[in-house]
Design a protein around this motif. Structure first.
Motif, PDB file in Angstrom:
ATOM      1  N   VAL A 195       0.848  -1.200   0.000  1.00 54.15           N
ATOM      2  CA  VAL A 195       0.000   0.000   0.000  1.00 54.15           C
ATOM      3  C   VAL A 195       0.881   1.246   0.000  1.00 54.15           C
ATOM      4  O   VAL A 195       0.654   2.173  -0.783  1.00 54.15           O
ATOM      5  CB  VAL A 195      -0.963   0.012   1.214  1.00 54.15           C
ATOM      6  CG1 VAL A 195      -1.611   1.372   1.390  1.00 54.15           C
ATOM      7  CG2 VAL A 195      -2.020  -1.065   1.061  1.00 54.15           C
ATOM      8  N   GLN A 196       1.895   1.275   0.841  1.00 51.17           N
ATOM      9  CA  GLN A 196       2.771   2.442   0.923  1.00 51.17           C
ATOM     10  C   GLN A 196       3.511   2.684  -0.386  1.00 51.17           C
ATOM     11  O   GLN A 196       3.671   3.824  -0.812  1.00 51.17           O
ATOM     12  CB  GLN A 196       3.766   2.302   2.086  1.00 51.17           C
ATOM     13  CG  GLN A 196       3.126   2.428   3.446  1.00 51.17           C
ATOM     14  CD  GLN A 196       2.277   3.680   3.601  1.00 51.17           C
ATOM     15  OE1 GLN A 196       2.674   4.767   3.222  1.00 51.17           O
ATOM     16  NE2 GLN A 196       1.081   3.509   4.134  1.00 51.17           N
ATOM     17  N   ALA A 197       3.952   1.606  -1.036  1.00 47.16           N
ATOM     18  CA  ALA A 197       4.666   1.756  -2.301  1.00 47.16           C
ATOM     19  C   ALA A 197       3.763   2.363  -3.371  1.00 47.16           C
ATOM     20  O   ALA A 197       4.168   3.267  -4.106  1.00 47.16           O
ATOM     21  CB  ALA A 197       5.193   0.406  -2.761  1.00 47.16           C
ATOM     22  N   ARG A 198       2.548   1.881  -3.459  1.00 41.27           N
ATOM     23  CA  ARG A 198       1.618   2.398  -4.469  1.00 41.27           C
ATOM     24  C   ARG A 198       1.074   3.769  -4.073  1.00 41.27           C
ATOM     25  O   ARG A 198       0.798   4.602  -4.926  1.00 41.27           O
ATOM     26  CB  ARG A 198       0.481   1.418  -4.708  1.00 41.27           C
ATOM     27  CG  ARG A 198       0.981   0.089  -5.255  1.00 41.27           C
ATOM     28  CD  ARG A 198      -0.104  -0.664  -5.938  1.00 41.27           C
ATOM     29  NE  ARG A 198       0.363  -1.948  -6.395  1.00 41.27           N
ATOM     30  CZ  ARG A 198       0.908  -2.157  -7.582  1.00 41.27           C
ATOM     31  NH1 ARG A 198       1.075  -1.167  -8.409  1.00 41.27           N
ATOM     32  NH2 ARG A 198       1.295  -3.359  -7.931  1.00 41.27           N
ATOM     33  N   LEU A 199       0.924   3.973  -2.792  1.00 44.80           N
ATOM     34  CA  LEU A 199       0.362   5.229  -2.302  1.00 44.80           C
ATOM     35  C   LEU A 199       1.330   6.388  -2.501  1.00 44.80           C
ATOM     36  O   LEU A 199       0.898   7.516  -2.737  1.00 44.80           O
ATOM     37  CB  LEU A 199       0.010   5.081  -0.818  1.00 44.80           C
ATOM     38  CG  LEU A 199      -0.887   6.126  -0.191  1.00 44.80           C
ATOM     39  CD1 LEU A 199      -2.213   6.217  -0.935  1.00 44.80           C
ATOM     40  CD2 LEU A 199      -1.129   5.800   1.262  1.00 44.80           C
ATOM     41  N   SER A 200       2.618   6.130  -2.430  1.00 46.13           N
ATOM     42  CA  SER A 200       3.584   7.223  -2.558  1.00 46.13           C
ATOM     43  C   SER A 200       3.453   7.932  -3.904  1.00 46.13           C
ATOM     44  O   SER A 200       3.587   9.149  -3.985  1.00 46.13           O
ATOM     45  CB  SER A 200       5.004   6.731  -2.331  1.00 46.13           C
ATOM     46  OG  SER A 200       5.377   5.844  -3.348  1.00 46.13           O
ATOM     47  N   GLU A 201       3.200   7.171  -4.969  1.00 45.77           N
ATOM     48  CA  GLU A 201       3.000   7.791  -6.284  1.00 45.77           C
ATOM     49  C   GLU A 201       1.764   8.694  -6.272  1.00 45.77           C
ATOM     50  O   GLU A 201       1.804   9.819  -6.744  1.00 45.77           O
ATOM     51  CB  GLU A 201       2.820   6.714  -7.366  1.00 45.77           C
ATOM     52  CG  GLU A 201       4.031   5.857  -7.601  1.00 45.77           C
ATOM     53  CD  GLU A 201       3.707   4.673  -8.504  1.00 45.77           C
ATOM     54  OE1 GLU A 201       2.762   4.771  -9.314  1.00 45.77           O
ATOM     55  OE2 GLU A 201       4.409   3.657  -8.394  1.00 45.77           O
TER      56      GLU A 201
END
Length: 197
Positions: free
Chosen positions: A165-171
């Motif tokens: 979630v954090q990886a995708r959310l950062s974008e």
């Protein structure tokens, strides 16, 4: 190579410069320091809005505006609601000390800032919730791109749903913050203008 000055030497130079100031300039500097001190007490929670009002009562218009702008500069897009409310209360309390008051205009500007902050926060929370649900339903979304030492990018499984979630959310967040950040800065600039007129 120039000589590096000690903190004491710098302080002495500053003291010499202050000695060259007129009495009016010295008084203005002292008053600015008093305002900073009062605001520090307010930020630390040692003063509420009424205490802030009491301490700044009698200050000249330029110092009141400076205090308001300092409070406005302390507002952030992602601040917690309590901190935002505190700064709002301070800005409005100071406005009541002025001879020419723009309370309704300032309240309208603050409401617009509150709205943009709320939309920003809600969008961020909604995106995180939707991404979490999608990743929990589809394990393939737990893959994240990783750059290898040879320059290739490969997909590796994320350790947890949270990490995915954090990886995708950062974008999403960088785009989201940029979009709301520009509007937020525009409103902050307008609020600074409103307290200055």
């Amino acid at each position: 190579m120039g000589k590096i000055k000690s903190a004491f030497e710098k302080a002495m130079e500053k003291a010499e410069e202050i000695g060259k100031l007129t009495a009016e300039e010295k008084e203005n500097l002292e008053n600015k320091e008093k305002v900073k001190s009062v605001l520090a007490e307010f930020y630390k929670g040692q003063l509420d809005r009424d205490g802030l009002w009491q301490k700044l009562k009698g200050y000249n218009l330029s110092l009141l505006i400076e205090a308001q702008i300092s409070l406005i500069d302390a507002i952030g897009l992602g601040d917690i609601p309590e901190e935002f409310q505190k700064r709002k209360d301070g800005i409005l309390a100071i406005e009541t000390l002025k001879n020419s008051k723009n309370i309704s205009m300032i309240e309208d500007m603050i409401k617009a800032i509150e709205l943009i902050r709320s939309e920003y926060r809600d969008g961020k929370e909604r995106a995180e919730k939707e991404m979490r649900e999608a990743i929990e339903r589809n394990p393939q979304l737990r893959l994240k791109p990783v750059r290898m030492p040879d320059g290739r990018t490969v997909l590796q499984a994320a350790v947890s749903v949270d990490e995915a979630v954090q990886a995708r959310l950062s974008e999403f967040l960088s785009e989201h913050e940029e979009r709301y950040g520009m509007e937020f800065e525009r409103l902050i600039t307008r609020l600074k203008w409103a307290v200055s007129v």
